[in-house]
Every structure is written in C-alpha cells, then in structure tokens.
Design a protein around this motif. Structure first.
Motif, mmCIF file in Angstrom:
data_model
loop_
_atom_site.group_PDB
_atom_site.id
_atom_site.type_symbol
_atom_site.label_atom_id
_atom_site.label_comp_id
_atom_site.label_asym_id
_atom_site.label_seq_id
_atom_site.Cartn_x
_atom_site.Cartn_y
_atom_site.Cartn_z
ATOM 1 N N THR A 310 0.830 -1.210 0.000
ATOM 2 C CA THR A 310 0.000 0.000 0.000
ATOM 3 C C THR A 310 0.864 1.261 0.000
ATOM 4 N N VAL A 311 1.833 1.305 0.910
ATOM 5 C CA VAL A 311 2.703 2.488 1.017
ATOM 6 C C VAL A 311 3.507 2.675 -0.269
ATOM 7 N N ALA A 312 4.083 1.586 -0.801
ATOM 8 C CA ALA A 312 4.871 1.681 -2.029
ATOM 9 C C ALA A 312 4.003 2.145 -3.198
ATOM 10 N N SER A 313 2.752 1.668 -3.266
ATOM 11 C CA SER A 313 1.839 2.089 -4.335
ATOM 12 C C SER A 313 1.557 3.584 -4.259
ATOM 13 N N LEU A 314 1.235 4.069 -3.060
ATOM 14 C CA LEU A 314 0.913 5.488 -2.903
ATOM 15 C C LEU A 314 2.117 6.376 -3.170
ATOM 16 N N MET A 315 3.308 5.926 -2.769
ATOM 17 C CA MET A 315 4.522 6.695 -3.046
ATOM 18 C C MET A 315 4.779 6.782 -4.547
ATOM 19 N N LYS A 316 4.577 5.655 -5.249
ATOM 20 C CA LYS A 316 4.821 5.655 -6.695
ATOM 21 C C LYS A 316 3.831 6.545 -7.424
ATOM 22 N N THR A 317 2.540 6.423 -7.095
ATOM 23 C CA THR A 317 1.543 7.234 -7.798
ATOM 24 C C THR A 317 1.727 8.719 -7.487
ATOM 25 N N ARG A 318 2.130 9.030 -6.255
ATOM 26 C CA ARG A 318 2.382 10.430 -5.916
ATOM 27 C C ARG A 318 3.571 10.977 -6.705
ATOM 28 N N ARG A 319 4.614 10.146 -6.821
ATOM 29 C CA ARG A 319 5.789 10.563 -7.588
ATOM 30 C C ARG A 319 5.429 10.724 -9.069
ATOM 31 N N ASP A 320 4.629 9.796 -9.598
ATOM 32 C CA ASP A 320 4.209 9.899 -11.001
ATOM 33 C C ASP A 320 3.363 11.144 -11.230
ATOM 34 N N ASP A 321 2.506 11.495 -10.249
ATOM 35 C CA ASP A 321 1.688 12.703 -10.372
ATOM 36 C C ASP A 321 2.564 13.951 -10.430
ATOM 37 N N ARG A 322 3.626 13.976 -9.589
ATOM 38 C CA ARG A 322 4.537 15.138 -9.600
ATOM 39 C C ARG A 322 5.271 15.238 -10.940
ATOM 40 N N ILE A 323 5.689 14.099 -11.472
ATOM 41 C CA ILE A 323 6.395 14.098 -12.757
ATOM 42 C C ILE A 323 5.469 14.568 -13.873
ATOM 43 N N ASP A 324 4.216 14.084 -13.855
ATOM 44 C CA ASP A 324 3.243 14.506 -14.878
ATOM 45 C C ASP A 324 2.939 15.996 -14.760
ATOM 46 N N ALA A 325 2.823 16.484 -13.519
ATOM 47 C CA ALA A 325 2.529 17.907 -13.320
ATOM 48 C C ALA A 325 3.689 18.766 -13.818
ATOM 49 N N ALA A 326 4.925 18.317 -13.532
ATOM 50 C CA ALA A 326 6.103 19.063 -13.997
ATOM 51 C C ALA A 326 6.183 19.057 -15.510
ATOM 52 N N ALA A 327 5.883 17.904 -16.125
ATOM 53 C CA ALA A 327 5.930 17.812 -17.584
ATOM 54 C C ALA A 327 4.868 18.697 -18.218
ATOM 55 N N SER A 328 3.695 18.765 -17.600
ATOM 56 C CA SER A 328 2.614 19.589 -18.129
ATOM 57 C C SER A 328 2.965 21.073 -18.050
ATOM 58 N N SER A 329 3.601 21.466 -16.939
ATOM 59 C CA SER A 329 3.939 22.885 -16.766
ATOM 60 C C SER A 329 5.022 23.324 -17.740
ATOM 61 N N THR A 330 5.979 22.444 -18.024
ATOM 62 C CA THR A 330 7.065 22.822 -18.952
ATOM 63 C C THR A 330 6.606 22.824 -20.399
ATOM 64 N N SER A 331 5.578 22.014 -20.718
ATOM 65 C CA SER A 331 5.099 21.941 -22.101
ATOM 66 C C SER A 331 3.922 22.857 -22.362
ATOM 67 N N ALA A 332 3.448 23.591 -21.319
ATOM 68 C CA ALA A 332 2.306 24.481 -21.493
ATOM 69 C C ALA A 332 2.669 25.626 -22.426
ATOM 70 N N PRO A 333 1.755 26.060 -23.319
ATOM 71 C CA PRO A 333 2.047 27.163 -24.245
ATOM 72 C C PRO A 333 2.235 28.477 -23.494
ATOM 73 N N LEU A 334 3.069 29.332 -24.030
ATOM 74 C CA LEU A 334 3.324 30.625 -23.392
ATOM 75 C C LEU A 334 2.113 31.530 -23.529
ATOM 76 N N THR A 335 1.810 32.291 -22.482
ATOM 77 C CA THR A 335 0.733 33.270 -22.528
ATOM 78 C C THR A 335 1.206 34.494 -23.309
ATOM 79 N N THR A 336 0.261 35.403 -23.621
ATOM 80 C CA THR A 336 0.602 36.605 -24.395
ATOM 81 C C THR A 336 1.627 37.458 -23.648
ATOM 82 N N ASP A 337 1.419 37.626 -22.289
ATOM 83 C CA ASP A 337 2.360 38.420 -21.498
ATOM 84 C C ASP A 337 3.730 37.794 -21.499
#
Length: 343
Positions: A310-337
């Motif tokens: 259980t603990v290993a599963s939650l740690m892995k999914t939490r880590r995967d969520d952080r990686i996905d969030a970081a990847a999404s933020s770096t690939s997000a299109p630039l705003t006009t400003d």
C-alpha cells in the motif's frame, strides 16, 4: 475447536440477516452513497470483524484467534483486489453510478455462495486426503505467479466469454433502469445489467479458487474459514464507494497479493510434508524435520506485506503525479504576457 450445529445455524442466519438488511436499507432504492455513509458503514463492519476475532480468541484460545485474524487480513486483501476487477467490469459496461450498488450487492452475495461451496468442498477434502495440501500449495504458487506477472486489465464487456454469452442470449443495447430483462415488440431481451451480473459471477468463481486454498493454508477450521470470508465480504460495497478513486492508485496490490499467496503456498507444502502419507514421497512417512510456520509469523508477514504494498503504491503514484505535473507545466504554451517578455 468445537463448533456445534446450533452455532453454525446461528452464524449463517445472522450473516444472511445482515445482507437482507443491506438490501432493504441501502440497495433497494437506487442511489450513489455519500462518502460519509460509506465511511460509517465500512468502519462498522471492520470493527465488527475485529470484535468477532477478539471473541474467538477469548472463547477458543488465541491460536484460533490468530488464525482468524490472519485469514481475515488475507481475505480482505483478496476482496479489495476483487473490487478492483469489479471496477473494471462496471467501467467496461458503463454501469450508471446509481445502479452500481445493486450490482455490487449481487456480486458479493454470489461471492459468498461460491466461497461457501468451496469451503465445504475444501473441508471434506482435507478431512479425507492429507495429500490435498500438496495440491493446494502448488495451486497457490501458480496463482502467485499469475498474480504477479499476468495481472493485465482486459475489456470485460468484449472478452471471449461475454461474446459467447451475447451469441447465445438476446441482449438489448441500452439499460432499462436496474432491470435485468425488458420486453420489446413482443420479444423478451436481456439488458446489459444482466450481462454485468454474469460477468461478476464468473469473476467470483475465479476469485473463490484463489481465496479458499489461501485461507486453508492458515487454518483447517471450516468455521474460521467461513466467518473470515463473510466478514471480509461484509462492508465491501461501502468500501468500493469509499476508496473507488484509491483503487486505481494501488499499483502494487497485485504484487503484494502474489507475495502473500506464494508465502501461504510454501506454508502449505511444508505442512503437507509434515503430514505426508504419499507412498512415493519419503516412503509414505511424515517428514517431521520440515518446519511448520507459526500462525503469529503468518499474521505479521501478511500484515507487513499489505502495508508495504500500500505504502509503495501510494509513493509511486504520488511521484508519477509530480512528474506529470512538472511535464505539463514545462510543455504548457506561453501566454501573451510571457511571449512579450521573451520578445
């Protein structure tokens, strides 16, 4: 452990009464349970199971109490895996949320009936054939391998078995409330809800093959096997709605269960060696040098394995969520400003 027929009758009657109450109090009127309702009833059934285990330990001795708790933990873990497959089934068939309670209730009742039949069969086999422990042990080792390496998600709505059912039975394409059949143009059709029930029943049969040899590796008392299974299934419906989102995050649950099944398989083989009567193994003599794994160690091992998975599963999914969030933020299109600043 001396269990009289009267105790058996009372236990079965009380178990049936709980499920009848569940149906009329919660399932009869279609609705999606709230988190609060699911949490309260899950806590009630888990508390009841623990209290029953304390009662067994107090009345019959803590050897039997330990066997009950080890069996309950194992069956609860296998039941959660069962819930995960139920989730896949209901997603594949697109069962509306408000009707899922009825599907779960029917599935749990089928599971209890299936396991009851396997419990009676297992008790008769153990009573008459000591070599059955070798067979149970080998079966669990095979199931452990399958659980660890062949635990894939399939589409239950379009699998080979369900395609066969559709060829044999006239099935409508749409749900009609929570009804199992519907009449159209003078002809009776089965609804997709009926197919869901068939799929759930088929899955229950497969899980009964897993769970009953597993718990007989922890205790030979049929009463403990039955009550541990009954309590593991009670409250499973509420647990489904309580941890529905968490089920998909338990990515190592299959591997954790594989370790538990393999451990119990080894335990069964060692026990079979200890009571050996097969003439072509050690001349038909028991191998008393084979170690017997004590129930306290089984209880600790099973509890620790579930906790680690259980603990290993939650740690892995939490880590995967952080990686996905970081990847999404770096690939997000630039705003006009932001584009003006860069220019």
């Amino acid at each position: 452990m001396n269990i009289t027929p009267l105790v058996w009758i009372i236990t079965i009657a009380v178990t049936i009464a709980f499920f009848v109450y569940e149906f009329f109090a919660h399932v009869r009127k279609p609705h999606e349970p709230t988190i609060g309702e699911s949490a309260r009833w899950s806590a009630f059934y888990i508390g009841l199971a623990l209290l029953f285990g304390v009662g067994i330990g107090t009345v019959s001795g803590w050897t039997y109490g330990g066997e009950y708790f080890a069996g309950y933990l194992t069956e609860k873990a296998l039941s959660i895996d069962n819930l995960f497959v139920f989730l896949i089934v209901m997603t594949g068939f697109a069962v509306p949320r408000k009707y899922q309670q009825k599907v779960l209730m029917i599935g749990i009742v089928i599971a209890l009936i299936m396991r009851g039949a396997f419990i009676a069969l297992g008790a008769a086999l153990i009573e008459n054939y000591s070599w059955i422990f070798y067979l149970f042990g080998a079966l669990l080792l095979f199931l452990a391998y399958r659980q660890a390496f062949a635990h894939g998600e399939s589409d239950p709505a379009n699998g080979r078995f369900m395609r066969l059912v559709r060829r044999v039975l006239p099935v409508s394409n749409e749900y009609n409330g929570d009804r199992l059949t519907v009449r159209r143009d003078g002809k009776r059709f089965f609804t997709p809800m009926f197919l869901v029930i068939i799929a759930i029943g088929f899955i229950d049969l497969i899980f009964a093959v897993d769970s009953i040899p597993a718990i007989y590796g922890l205790t030979e008392e049929a009463y403990i096997v039955f009550t541990a299974n009954a309590f593991a299934l009670m409250g499973l419906r509420q647990l489904y709605f309580l941890i529905g989102g968490l089920l998909e995050r338990l990515v190592y649950l299959a591997q954790g269960l594989a370790v538990i099944l393999a451990f119990i398989g080894v335990k069964l083989v060692l026990h079979a060696m200890h009571v050996n009567e097969l003439p072509f193994i050690n001349g038909g003599e028991p191998m008393l040098w084979a170690p017997e794994i004590p129930i306290w160690f089984s209880l600790v091992f099973i509890g620790a394995t579930i906790a680690v998975a259980t603990v290993a599963s939650l740690m892995k999914t939490r880590r995967d969520d952080r990686i996905d969030a970081a990847a999404s933020s770096t690939s997000a299109p630039l705003t006009t400003d932001t584009q003006k600043e860069h220019s």
